[in-house]
Scaffold this motif. Structure first.
Motif, mmCIF file in Angstrom:
data_model
loop_
_atom_site.group_PDB
_atom_site.id
_atom_site.type_symbol
_atom_site.label_atom_id
_atom_site.label_comp_id
_atom_site.label_asym_id
_atom_site.label_seq_id
_atom_site.Cartn_x
_atom_site.Cartn_y
_atom_site.Cartn_z
ATOM 1 N N TRP A 1 -32.171 7.020 -38.896
ATOM 2 C CA TRP A 1 -30.799 6.695 -38.553
ATOM 3 C C TRP A 1 -29.958 7.937 -38.793
ATOM 4 O O TRP A 1 -30.402 8.889 -39.465
ATOM 5 C CB TRP A 1 -30.268 5.511 -39.359
ATOM 6 N N GLN B 1 -25.757 9.636 -39.404
ATOM 7 C CA GLN B 1 -24.318 9.527 -39.627
ATOM 8 C C GLN B 1 -23.699 10.903 -39.365
ATOM 9 O O GLN B 1 -24.223 11.924 -39.830
ATOM 10 C CB GLN B 1 -24.015 9.098 -41.061
ATOM 11 N N LEU C 1 -20.534 13.440 -39.862
ATOM 12 C CA LEU C 1 -19.492 13.658 -40.861
ATOM 13 C C LEU C 1 -18.531 14.745 -40.377
ATOM 14 O O LEU C 1 -18.949 15.730 -39.746
ATOM 15 C CB LEU C 1 -20.092 14.098 -42.193
ATOM 16 N N VAL D 1 -17.490 9.718 -42.558
ATOM 17 C CA VAL D 1 -18.360 9.306 -41.460
ATOM 18 C C VAL D 1 -17.478 8.961 -40.274
ATOM 19 O O VAL D 1 -16.656 8.045 -40.345
ATOM 20 C CB VAL D 1 -19.242 8.108 -41.865
ATOM 21 N N ASP E 1 -21.940 6.951 -36.164
ATOM 22 C CA ASP E 1 -23.281 6.683 -36.721
ATOM 23 C C ASP E 1 -24.119 5.928 -35.699
ATOM 24 O O ASP E 1 -23.592 5.410 -34.714
ATOM 25 C CB ASP E 1 -23.160 5.887 -38.010
ATOM 26 N N SER F 1 -27.559 3.169 -38.705
ATOM 27 C CA SER F 1 -27.447 3.384 -40.143
ATOM 28 C C SER F 1 -27.440 2.054 -40.875
ATOM 29 O O SER F 1 -27.000 1.035 -40.335
ATOM 30 C CB SER F 1 -26.167 4.161 -40.453
ATOM 31 N N ALA G 1 -24.784 1.820 -46.161
ATOM 32 C CA ALA G 1 -24.685 3.271 -46.174
ATOM 33 C C ALA G 1 -23.254 3.685 -46.492
ATOM 34 O O ALA G 1 -22.288 3.066 -46.023
ATOM 35 C CB ALA G 1 -25.127 3.840 -44.831
ATOM 36 N N THR H 1 -19.599 5.577 -46.443
ATOM 37 C CA THR H 1 -18.775 6.056 -45.326
ATOM 38 C C THR H 1 -18.125 7.386 -45.647
ATOM 39 O O THR H 1 -17.418 7.958 -44.804
ATOM 40 C CB THR H 1 -17.673 5.026 -45.005
ATOM 41 N N TYR I 1 -24.165 16.315 -39.452
ATOM 42 C CA TYR I 1 -24.748 14.970 -39.361
ATOM 43 C C TYR I 1 -25.912 14.869 -40.349
ATOM 44 O O TYR I 1 -26.661 15.820 -40.587
ATOM 45 C CB TYR I 1 -25.184 14.614 -37.936
#
Length: 466
Positions: free
Chosen positions: A82, A84, A86, A92, A95, A98, A102, A104, A135
């Motif tokens: 998965w 995310q 950033l 985050v 995504d 995810s 998870a 954020t 990421y």
């Protein structure tokens, strides 16, 4: 010698161990260098690092926001991970697949810990960059695990050198122990073999047994066989040397007597008062002694040529019945056999041998004359021919067991031949003639019960005519 061989063996083992250790270290460092230099090129495209770096191709910017394509989501699903996305502050902003729990937001220290260590869910994290965004890609229960090592160059080199020295010393100690163990198995038999060969060189042909022969058992067996062969040859050589000395002594003796007679009667012939009748008698004695000397030298030359296989054979197919019958008739016509009885019978009229007639005649006549000469005047001699060969049998004095063993030796005279005239080579010549034809002679006798001589030929010489 044993310790010298052991030392050489151990030295060889140690050299081999050092070479093996050196080569192993070269291979190890070579593999590490190759891995370090070309490792990234050989990584599969499915590894976490490679997949993470290449995942940016599935991302794009739309209205200032990062977007993950459907192909990227499918690739994540296939890879089992998965992602995310950033921003610069660790928030985050996008995504895909995810987990619900998870975070954020990630602080810099949290990102470092995520990248370096697995979390409680056994998730391995990979970080990469796309445009002005970062990421974070996670793979739960990944087969890849990241291990963080602190590397101190000088300390590692010191440890590696100590490990290399320790490993080398341990290998050398093991090699020495193994070498000592195997040296008792290898060097001891080798040392024994060298000693045996030295003994053979010194003409020591005794057969020796070794308890632990190991892999060298065939070698020791062959050495013992060689010892036995050399011993038999040495005994044969000594026997021949003794026989040669006896030949020289007997020939000298047999020549000295007629030479003395010839010299004496020649001196008498020079006397002025010798009558014509005495002169004729002296000349006859000189002639007779000269003939004897010639026969002795001829017999000696013949037996030597037969012994050394230098006598050519003029072979021809011979029907034995007529051949042997004529020999018996010749003997009967000889004045020396007037009082003895000689008979001939045959049940093999078509038997043929491929022989030298002159030499074979001499061999058979020697046996017949020997039966006449060494027995009483009324001896009965029977010569018979069978499909197996020729048999000459008499009912005379016979031969003692001691004499039978040496009866065919040159110059050997039996115990009942002290006053018999002859060169002492007759039976030896007969035996050698028959063996030169590829045949055999068998003599059986007992003292007081007569003698039997059987002459046989092998299948190649003995042929039955149609």
């Amino acid at each position: 010698m044993k310790w010298k061989l052991t030392a050489r063996y151990l030295f060889s083992v140690l050299i081999i161990v050092c070479i093996v250790v050196f080569v192993n270290m070269l291979v190890l460092f070579g593999v590490l260098y190759y891995q370090q230099s070309n490792g990234n090129e050989n990584l599969s495209s499915e590894t976490g690092e490679t997949f993470t770096r290449q995942f940016s191709r599935y991302m794009s910017i739309n209205n200032g926001q990062p977007i993950i394509s459907d192909e990227g989501i499918e690739a994540l699903r296939t890879f089992g991970g998965w992602v995310q996305v950033l921003d610069k502050n660790g928030n985050v902003v996008a995504d895909a697949l995810s987990p619900e729990d998870a975070p954020t937001h990630y602080s810099p220290i949290e990102l470092v810990h995520k990248y370096k260590y697995m979390d409680d869910q056994k998730t391995t994290y990979f970080i990469s960059q796309f445009d002005e965004y970062s990421y974070l890609l996670g793979v739960k229960n990944s087969v890849e695990q990241r291990i963080v090592l602190m590397f101190n160059g000088p300390s590692f080199l010191s440890y590696a050198s100590k490990a290399f020295i320790g490993m080398t010393i341990a290998d050398l100690i093991i090699a020495i122990l193994i070498g000592l163990l195997f040296s008792t198995i290898i060097t001891k038999p080798v040392s024994h073999m060298i000693n045996r060969i030295s003994q053979l060189k010194e003409r020591n042909f005794s057969v020796q047994k070794m308890k632990r022969q190991g892999i060298f058992k065939p070698v020791f067996s062959n050495l013992n066989a060689v010892s036995e062969t050399l011993l038999s040859h040495e005994e044969e050589r000594a026997k021949l040397e003794k026989m040669r000395e006896e030949w020289v002594s007997n020939v000298s003796h047999d020549l000295k007597t007629p030479l003395a007679s010839i010299q004496g009667f020649a001196e008498l012939l020079r006397e002025q008062n010798v009558t014509e009748s005495e002169r004729i008698d002296y000349a006859e004695v000189i002639e007779r002694k000269s003939i004897y000397m010639k026969e002795l030298l001829d017999d000696f030359n013949l037996t030597m040529r037969l012994r050394n296989q230098e006598m050519p054979l003029n072979r021809e197919d011979t029907r034995l019945e007529s051949f042997v019958r004529e020999l018996v008739i010749d003997v009967l016509n000889d004045s020396q056999s007037n009082n003895c009885t000689i008979s001939f019978n045959s049940n093999a009229p078509n038997l043929k041998w491929n022989i030298d007639q002159h030499l074979m005649k001499r061999a058979i006549l020697n046996f017949i004359h020997n039966a006449i000469t060494h027995n009483d005047r009324d001896v009965q001699i029977n010569v018979s021919l069978t499909p197996k060969g020729i048999t000459i049998e008499d009912n005379g004095k016979g031969i003692s067991e001691h004499d039978i063993e040496q009866i065919f030796d040159r110059y050997y005279r039996g115990t009942n031949t002290d006053h018999i005239h002859g060169t002492g080579l007759g039976l030896a010549i007969s035996r050698d003639i028959i063996e030169a034809h590829g045949g055999t002679v068998a003599l059986t006798s007992e003292a007081g019960s007569g003698t039997k001589i059987e002459i046989r030929m092998n299948a190649e010489i003995d042929s039955q005519a149609n």
